[in-house]
Scaffold this motif. Structure first.
Motif, mmCIF file in Angstrom:
data_model
loop_
_atom_site.group_PDB
_atom_site.id
_atom_site.type_symbol
_atom_site.label_atom_id
_atom_site.label_comp_id
_atom_site.label_asym_id
_atom_site.label_seq_id
_atom_site.Cartn_x
_atom_site.Cartn_y
_atom_site.Cartn_z
ATOM 1 N N VAL A 259 25.802 -118.272 35.857
ATOM 2 C CA VAL A 259 27.083 -118.781 36.088
ATOM 3 C C VAL A 259 28.311 -118.031 35.476
ATOM 4 N N ALA A 260 28.121 -117.464 34.552
ATOM 5 C CA ALA A 260 29.088 -116.606 33.621
ATOM 6 C C ALA A 260 29.233 -115.272 34.622
ATOM 7 N N ARG A 261 28.158 -114.699 35.142
ATOM 8 C CA ARG A 261 28.327 -113.512 36.137
ATOM 9 C C ARG A 261 28.967 -113.906 37.359
ATOM 10 N N GLY A 262 28.821 -115.164 37.995
ATOM 11 C CA GLY A 262 29.509 -115.585 39.085
ATOM 12 C C GLY A 262 30.802 -115.908 38.829
ATOM 13 N N ARG A 263 31.441 -116.052 37.645
ATOM 14 C CA ARG A 263 32.780 -116.165 37.178
ATOM 15 C C ARG A 263 33.350 -114.906 36.840
ATOM 16 N N GLY A 264 32.694 -113.852 37.256
ATOM 17 C CA GLY A 264 33.362 -112.632 36.774
ATOM 18 C C GLY A 264 33.008 -111.860 35.465
ATOM 19 N N TYR A 265 32.392 -112.552 34.681
ATOM 20 C CA TYR A 265 31.887 -111.988 33.350
ATOM 21 C C TYR A 265 30.942 -110.977 33.276
ATOM 22 N N GLN A 266 31.196 -110.043 32.422
ATOM 23 C CA GLN A 266 30.108 -109.083 32.157
ATOM 24 C C GLN A 266 29.142 -109.386 31.078
ATOM 25 N N VAL A 267 28.014 -109.774 31.475
ATOM 26 C CA VAL A 267 26.905 -110.123 30.483
ATOM 27 C C VAL A 267 25.811 -109.014 30.327
ATOM 28 N N GLU A 268 25.842 -109.002 29.036
ATOM 29 C CA GLU A 268 24.667 -107.979 28.524
ATOM 30 C C GLU A 268 23.615 -108.737 27.746
ATOM 31 N N GLU A 269 22.019 -108.488 28.244
ATOM 32 C CA GLU A 269 21.089 -108.875 27.499
ATOM 33 C C GLU A 269 20.438 -107.532 26.810
ATOM 34 N N ARG A 270 20.653 -107.633 25.547
ATOM 35 C CA ARG A 270 20.221 -106.325 24.615
ATOM 36 C C ARG A 270 19.997 -106.851 23.156
ATOM 37 N N LEU A 271 19.891 -105.860 22.162
ATOM 38 C CA LEU A 271 19.802 -106.139 20.835
ATOM 39 C C LEU A 271 21.191 -106.543 20.469
ATOM 40 N N VAL A 272 21.594 -107.558 19.590
ATOM 41 C CA VAL A 272 22.799 -107.978 19.019
ATOM 42 C C VAL A 272 22.671 -108.126 17.681
ATOM 43 N N SER A 273 23.307 -107.529 16.959
ATOM 44 C CA SER A 273 23.419 -107.215 15.491
ATOM 45 C C SER A 273 23.897 -108.403 14.860
ATOM 46 N N VAL A 274 23.610 -108.503 13.569
ATOM 47 C CA VAL A 274 24.363 -109.422 12.528
ATOM 48 C C VAL A 274 25.914 -109.130 12.458
ATOM 49 N N GLU A 275 26.178 -107.819 12.583
ATOM 50 C CA GLU A 275 27.723 -107.331 12.447
ATOM 51 C C GLU A 275 28.305 -107.546 13.755
ATOM 52 N N GLU A 276 27.746 -107.540 14.875
ATOM 53 C CA GLU A 276 28.488 -107.986 15.997
ATOM 54 C C GLU A 276 28.739 -109.473 15.943
#
Length: 342
Positions: A259-276
């Protein structure tokens, strides 16, 4: 709804939550080398069941399924009965017995045969059942929605069927086909139709507290909340931990990404740190029960991070509205995700 999360040290786990029954004991060396499923010829069939549980707007399944269902429910059950008299506003999470459950048996060669709807109640299990002796079992959960015209919608039930097959393979258990699973769900939902409420009737502001787990190796990358997947938003870019075997491949997670990609958002599936996470503009969780649940506060090592407007960000609100409108049949289903039951 917003969540207050406590960031928690890593947890160690492997496999799925186990509830349902298998007639065969697990292979104690399955974690070393996978072997083909080959039950003993002396094993007797063991009953598996699909049971309807009531969560807020949800259907919960406890294992397995059926062949092509041909019986007409309208000839047997009153599927047009009034909605059951229940305190929906204070339902919470837990088991509420409904009217019917679905039961079928798996033969010794791992083949599921046609099952039947039964009045909800106790089931008979052999003392040697795998679920009793080894905890060898699994379950799936999905939602049913009632539309204004009285019809009921299921949301992507075939995805639950595929996930059940994957879980069964990991547990060295036989599994029903996708068609068997979906047909059994359809029969179970229709037989319990008076327990399916219109979503807007139980909308209520609730607060949630939960735990967000980190990876067990580096102890700094996000994994998932105890019952949900997690997403962060920074500068309108959405990120979520990649699936690497330790995170549940949530169906709502998968749907929100599409749904997010269909609305034009960039979606990343990756490592996500606590700092982020602590630097994010928005944080939200996704799951069958909550759909999209914004996070208002996160506490990590004594440090508290508040996300504005109680965590209800623009991105989370847009994605929630888009997905729930589709699930409830309020907009045209251009994705082909809903299944209408008459």
């Amino acid at each position: 709804m917003d969540r207050t999360l406590l960031l928690h040290p890593p947890r160690a786990y492997n496999g799925a939550l186990l509830i349902a029954s298998s007639p065969y004991p697990p292979d104690p060396f399955a974690h070393r080398a996978r072997r083909p499923f080959s039950p003993s010829s002396s094993s007797s069939p063991s009953p598996l069941k699909i049971q309807n549980q009531i969560l807020p707007m949800s259907l919960s399944l406890e294992a397995s399924s059926t062949t092509r269902c041909e019986a007409s429910l309208s000839n047997i059950y009153n599927t047009d009965a009034d909605i059951v008299d229940l305190d929906w506003e204070n339902l919470g999470f837990g088991l509420v017995p409904t009217d019917y459950m679905y039961m079928m048996k798996c033969s010794s060669d791992g083949i599921f045969t046609k099952g039947e709807l039964l009045r909800f109640g106790p089931i008979e299990l052999s003392p040697s059942s795998g679920v009793l002796n080894y905890g060898q079992g699994l379950f799936e959960g999905l939602k049913a929605y009632r539309k204004e015209d009285g019809s009921v919608l299921l949301f992507r039930p075939e995805e639950n069927a595929l996930r059940m097959k994957l879980g069964a393979e990991r547990m060295c258990m036989p599994s029903p086909t996708v068609e068997q699973f979906v047909d059994a769900v359809k029969l179970t939902v229709l037989a319990n139709k008076r327990w399916v409420l219109k979503a807007q009737n139980i909308a209520k502001e609730k607060g949630y507290s939960d735990v967000l787990y980190l990876d067990s190796v580096h102890k700094k990358y996000l994994e998932e909340v105890s019952s949900c997947n997690v997403f962060i938003v920074k500068d309108n870019v959405i990120a979520t931990p990649a699936l690497k075997g330790t995170i549940l491949p949530g169906i709502t997670r998968k749907s929100i990404i599409d749904v997010a990609r269909g609305r034009g958002y960039q979606v990343e599936e990756r490592l996500v740190s606590v700092e982020e996470l602590l630097d994010a503009d928005e944080v939200f969780c996704t799951g069958t029960a909550v759909v999209v649940s914004p996070v208002g506060i996160i506490t990590y090592l004594g440090k508290r991070m508040d996300y504005g407007n109680q965590g209800v960000g623009v991105v989370a609100q847009q994605l929630y509205s888009s997905l729930t409108s589709l699930q409830m049949g309020l907009v045209e289903d251009t994705m082909g995700w809903t299944l209408k039951l008459n």
